[in-house]
Design an enzyme around this catalytic site. Sequence first.
Site, PDB file in Angstrom:
ATOM      1  N   ARG A  93       0.824  -1.213   0.000  1.00 31.91           N
ATOM      2  CA  ARG A  93       0.000   0.000   0.000  1.00 31.91           C
ATOM      3  C   ARG A  93       0.856   1.260   0.000  1.00 31.91           C
ATOM      4  O   ARG A  93       0.426   2.303  -0.509  1.00 31.91           O
ATOM      5  CB  ARG A  93      -0.951  -0.018   1.208  1.00 31.91           C
ATOM      6  CG  ARG A  93      -2.056   1.044   1.149  1.00 31.91           C
ATOM      7  CD  ARG A  93      -3.115   0.794   2.219  1.00 31.91           C
ATOM      8  NE  ARG A  93      -4.212   1.759   2.143  1.00 31.91           N
ATOM      9  CZ  ARG A  93      -4.367   2.798   2.959  1.00 31.91           C
ATOM     10  NH1 ARG A  93      -3.481   3.010   3.930  1.00 31.91           N
ATOM     11  NH2 ARG A  93      -5.394   3.618   2.830  1.00 31.91           N
ATOM     12  N   ILE A 103      -7.371   7.936  -0.713  1.00 33.57           N
ATOM     13  CA  ILE A 103      -7.265   6.489  -0.810  1.00 33.57           C
ATOM     14  C   ILE A 103      -8.065   5.958   0.380  1.00 33.57           C
ATOM     15  O   ILE A 103      -7.882   6.393   1.509  1.00 33.57           O
ATOM     16  CB  ILE A 103      -5.795   6.011  -0.779  1.00 33.57           C
ATOM     17  CG1 ILE A 103      -5.718   4.478  -0.904  1.00 33.57           C
ATOM     18  CG2 ILE A 103      -5.039   6.498   0.427  1.00 33.57           C
ATOM     19  CD1 ILE A 103      -4.294   3.956  -1.100  1.00 33.57           C
ATOM     20  N   SER A 104      -9.005   5.052   0.108  1.00 30.00           N
ATOM     21  CA  SER A 104      -9.949   4.623   1.138  1.00 30.00           C
ATOM     22  C   SER A 104      -9.258   3.903   2.292  1.00 30.00           C
ATOM     23  O   SER A 104      -8.178   3.324   2.146  1.00 30.00           O
ATOM     24  CB  SER A 104     -11.008   3.697   0.538  1.00 30.00           C
ATOM     25  OG  SER A 104     -11.858   4.398  -0.336  1.00 30.00           O
ATOM     26  N   GLN A 105      -9.914   3.941   3.441  1.00 27.77           N
ATOM     27  CA  GLN A 105      -9.467   3.182   4.608  1.00 27.77           C
ATOM     28  C   GLN A 105      -9.357   1.703   4.216  1.00 27.77           C
ATOM     29  O   GLN A 105     -10.254   1.154   3.578  1.00 27.77           O
ATOM     30  CB  GLN A 105     -10.491   3.360   5.728  1.00 27.77           C
ATOM     31  CG  GLN A 105     -10.202   2.571   6.983  1.00 27.77           C
ATOM     32  CD  GLN A 105     -11.337   2.696   7.996  1.00 27.77           C
ATOM     33  OE1 GLN A 105     -12.300   3.416   7.777  1.00 27.77           O
ATOM     34  NE2 GLN A 105     -11.206   1.986   9.100  1.00 27.77           N
ATOM     35  N   PRO A 106      -8.268   1.028   4.580  1.00 32.57           N
ATOM     36  CA  PRO A 106      -8.105  -0.377   4.204  1.00 32.57           C
ATOM     37  C   PRO A 106      -9.278  -1.271   4.606  1.00 32.57           C
ATOM     38  O   PRO A 106      -9.703  -2.126   3.826  1.00 32.57           O
ATOM     39  CB  PRO A 106      -6.814  -0.783   4.913  1.00 32.57           C
ATOM     40  CG  PRO A 106      -6.023   0.487   4.983  1.00 32.57           C
ATOM     41  CD  PRO A 106      -7.043   1.556   5.219  1.00 32.57           C
TER      42      PRO A 106
END
Length: 215
Positions: A37, A63-66
Amino acid sequence: MEDSYRHKGMRKQLVKEIAAKGIRDERILKAMLKLPRHFFFDEIFVTHAYEDKAFPIGEGQTISQPYTVAFQTELLEIQSGDKILEIGTGSGYQASILLELGAEVHTIEYNRVLHDRTRQFLPQLGYRPHFYHGDGSKGLPQQAPYDGIIVTAGAPSLPEDLVRQLKVGGKLVIPVGNNKSQVMYKLTKVAPNKISKKTFKNFSFVPLRGEKGWK
């Protein structure tokens, strides 16, 4: 781009954290363990890459939260070879996870700068989805129907166009709400004119842009 033992260790800890929050699909966890990431971050922000939170990527996007990436992906119930439409390419991280699961990925981005940047970057990592620049709020009818559609931005309502572009048995995963908070919808097209619906609360995405999104 370096993926050191330190990076791998941080990634392993992140995946353990996501699993502890309820993600059960081992294929998704393995994909997130494999995909660095931090490659999607500027070097000075590397430590942020392995925190379970969203992070700005420029152009007013994140970038979205994992955990959210894993949660949306799990709702899609992807099988190898499934044709998936992603609305909101962003950094390309979500598309890469979908590709790791064996999906045929078509991804559309409203913002030209992000589209151009990610279309150049992802192939350097070995990921080659089909890229499109345009209004994803209306879907991508020229490539329909899809086994799954994933929307990575908050919509003001459920777009009928997207439901029409699903195959029977296909699934639409989309956050719907206001500019600050959304409910996650999982719609399954159980027959040509019938859908089943499940909802999951308390998500926060950047706004979906376009004709059927936020103006």
